[in-house]
Design a protein around this motif. Sequence first.
Motif, PDB file in Angstrom:
ATOM      1  N   ILE A 103       0.842  -1.201   0.000  1.00  0.00           N
ATOM      2  CA  ILE A 103       0.000   0.000   0.000  1.00  0.00           C
ATOM      3  C   ILE A 103       0.878   1.252   0.000  1.00  0.00           C
ATOM      4  CG2 ILE A 103      -1.683   1.338   1.320  1.00  0.00           C
ATOM      5  CD1 ILE A 103      -2.765  -1.401   2.380  1.00  0.00           C
ATOM      6  N   ARG A 104       1.843   1.292   0.907  1.00  0.00           N
ATOM      7  CA  ARG A 104       2.719   2.469   1.028  1.00  0.00           C
ATOM      8  C   ARG A 104       3.493   2.725  -0.264  1.00  0.00           C
ATOM      9  NH1 ARG A 104       6.382   0.731   4.050  1.00  0.00           N
ATOM     10  NH2 ARG A 104       5.133   0.620   5.932  1.00  0.00           N
ATOM     11  N   ASP A 105       4.108   1.674  -0.821  1.00  0.00           N
ATOM     12  CA  ASP A 105       4.898   1.833  -2.049  1.00  0.00           C
ATOM     13  C   ASP A 105       4.042   2.319  -3.215  1.00  0.00           C
ATOM     14  OD1 ASP A 105       7.095   0.985  -0.620  1.00  0.00           O
ATOM     15  OD2 ASP A 105       7.066  -1.062  -1.423  1.00  0.00           O
ATOM     16  N   ALA A 106       2.846   1.741  -3.367  1.00  0.00           N
ATOM     17  CA  ALA A 106       1.965   2.138  -4.461  1.00  0.00           C
ATOM     18  C   ALA A 106       1.492   3.583  -4.282  1.00  0.00           C
ATOM     19  CB  ALA A 106       0.768   1.192  -4.542  1.00  0.00           C
ATOM     20  N   ARG A 107       1.179   3.963  -3.053  1.00  0.00           N
ATOM     21  CA  ARG A 107       0.744   5.337  -2.791  1.00  0.00           C
ATOM     22  C   ARG A 107       1.871   6.326  -3.094  1.00  0.00           C
ATOM     23  NH1 ARG A 107       1.948   8.589   1.118  1.00  0.00           N
ATOM     24  NH2 ARG A 107       2.710   6.983   2.526  1.00  0.00           N
ATOM     25  N   GLU A 108       3.076   6.007  -2.604  1.00  0.00           N
ATOM     26  CA  GLU A 108       4.214   6.915  -2.815  1.00  0.00           C
ATOM     27  C   GLU A 108       4.602   6.996  -4.287  1.00  0.00           C
ATOM     28  OE1 GLU A 108       7.173   5.355  -0.157  1.00  0.00           O
ATOM     29  OE2 GLU A 108       6.316   6.393   1.592  1.00  0.00           O
ATOM     30  N   SER A 109       4.501   5.896  -5.025  1.00  0.00           N
ATOM     31  CA  SER A 109       4.846   5.922  -6.452  1.00  0.00           C
ATOM     32  C   SER A 109       3.870   6.787  -7.248  1.00  0.00           C
ATOM     33  CB  SER A 109       4.892   4.509  -7.021  1.00  0.00           C
ATOM     34  OG  SER A 109       3.593   3.966  -7.096  1.00  0.00           O
ATOM     35  N   ARG A 110       2.674   6.993  -6.751  1.00  0.00           N
ATOM     36  CA  ARG A 110       1.695   7.858  -7.404  1.00  0.00           C
ATOM     37  C   ARG A 110       1.805   9.300  -6.902  1.00  0.00           C
ATOM     38  NH1 ARG A 110       0.116   3.622  -9.297  1.00  0.00           N
ATOM     39  NH2 ARG A 110      -1.747   2.620  -9.932  1.00  0.00           N
ATOM     40  N   GLY A 111       2.709   9.533  -5.943  1.00  0.00           N
ATOM     41  CA  GLY A 111       2.906  10.887  -5.433  1.00  0.00           C
ATOM     42  C   GLY A 111       1.772  11.370  -4.544  1.00  0.00           C
ATOM     43  N   LEU A 112       1.057  10.460  -3.926  1.00  0.00           N
ATOM     44  CA  LEU A 112      -0.068  10.825  -3.059  1.00  0.00           C
ATOM     45  C   LEU A 112       0.359  10.803  -1.597  1.00  0.00           C
ATOM     46  CD1 LEU A 112      -2.890   8.586  -4.620  1.00  0.00           C
ATOM     47  CD2 LEU A 112      -2.656  11.059  -4.870  1.00  0.00           C
ATOM     48  N   ASP A 116      -4.299  12.528   0.913  1.00  0.00           N
ATOM     49  CA  ASP A 116      -4.843  12.550  -0.451  1.00  0.00           C
ATOM     50  C   ASP A 116      -5.507  11.219  -0.800  1.00  0.00           C
ATOM     51  OD1 ASP A 116      -3.878  15.119  -0.817  1.00  0.00           O
ATOM     52  OD2 ASP A 116      -2.013  14.446  -1.783  1.00  0.00           O
ATOM     53  N   LEU A 117      -4.822  10.109  -0.469  1.00  0.00           N
ATOM     54  CA  LEU A 117      -5.373   8.788  -0.754  1.00  0.00           C
ATOM     55  C   LEU A 117      -6.669   8.561   0.022  1.00  0.00           C
ATOM     56  CD1 LEU A 117      -5.178   6.013  -2.112  1.00  0.00           C
ATOM     57  CD2 LEU A 117      -3.753   5.261  -0.204  1.00  0.00           C
ATOM     58  N   ARG A 148      -8.250  -1.055  -6.416  1.00  0.00           N
ATOM     59  CA  ARG A 148      -8.695  -0.332  -7.613  1.00  0.00           C
ATOM     60  C   ARG A 148      -7.945   0.984  -7.781  1.00  0.00           C
ATOM     61  NH1 ARG A 148     -14.998  -1.145  -6.796  1.00  0.00           N
ATOM     62  NH2 ARG A 148     -15.211  -3.249  -7.606  1.00  0.00           N
ATOM     63  N   GLU A 149      -7.850   1.741  -6.716  1.00  0.00           N
ATOM     64  CA  GLU A 149      -7.234   3.068  -6.788  1.00  0.00           C
ATOM     65  C   GLU A 149      -5.738   2.992  -7.066  1.00  0.00           C
ATOM     66  OE1 GLU A 149      -6.886   7.151  -6.827  1.00  0.00           O
ATOM     67  OE2 GLU A 149      -8.744   5.994  -6.748  1.00  0.00           O
ATOM     68  N   LEU A 150      -5.051   2.041  -6.420  1.00  0.00           N
ATOM     69  CA  LEU A 150      -3.600   1.957  -6.536  1.00  0.00           C
ATOM     70  C   LEU A 150      -3.142   0.938  -7.582  1.00  0.00           C
ATOM     71  CD1 LEU A 150      -2.728   2.109  -2.728  1.00  0.00           C
ATOM     72  CD2 LEU A 150      -2.640   3.982  -4.395  1.00  0.00           C
ATOM     73  N   ASP A 151      -4.100   0.230  -8.205  1.00  0.00           N
ATOM     74  CA  ASP A 151      -3.811  -0.778  -9.220  1.00  0.00           C
ATOM     75  C   ASP A 151      -2.822  -1.820  -8.691  1.00  0.00           C
ATOM     76  OD1 ASP A 151      -4.160  -2.000 -11.677  1.00  0.00           O
ATOM     77  OD2 ASP A 151      -2.436  -0.959 -12.564  1.00  0.00           O
TER      78      ASP A 151
END
Length: 184
Positions: A103-112, A116-117, A148-151
């Motif tokens: 979760i953390r890695d996917a969120r950070e890779s999207r710059g959120l 924001d998430l 869904r949001e973070l794919d």
Amino acid sequence: MPRRVESVCMVQCEMCGKDVASPNRVKIEGAELDVCDECTDFGTEVKTQESSSTSTKYSTSSSSSSGSSGSSGSSGSSSSSSRPRHDMFDEMDELAQDYDELIRDARESRGLSQEDLARELNLKASLIRKLERGDTLPTDDVQTKLERELDISLDAGGTDADEEWSGGSSSGEYTLGDVVKRKD
């Protein structure tokens, strides 16, 4: 005349500890347990040859419950005898052990940011923080939103562990010696 006293063998329910004269054999989370009538609802009743041939309790209770359903009850009982019954845990997907990092890695890779998430998913930021720390497990609803949001997929695929495994015999059967690591 001497009075005859019949001894009743009481056993304890393996879930709640209540004394029971005739326990029910139930499968709960993959384990077969002897439980009282109240705890029977927590699993799937396991029919044994011994209980079906000597006791009429099970056949009476199953016929009374299927009596209201008519012919569908009898066809349901014949199909259940041809295939093994499963409890609810057989159907559940297992959550990946590193779900917090995913979760953390996917969120950070999207710059959120966490806030924001949380806003995107209509969740509280404190929940996102707890999930990323591994302090709480996501509910099915929250897991679906995150995926869904973070794919990403938060399910434990099992393929990685299966590919790593090199023990066992060619027949696919394993012994305890294949799994245990010795401390020498």
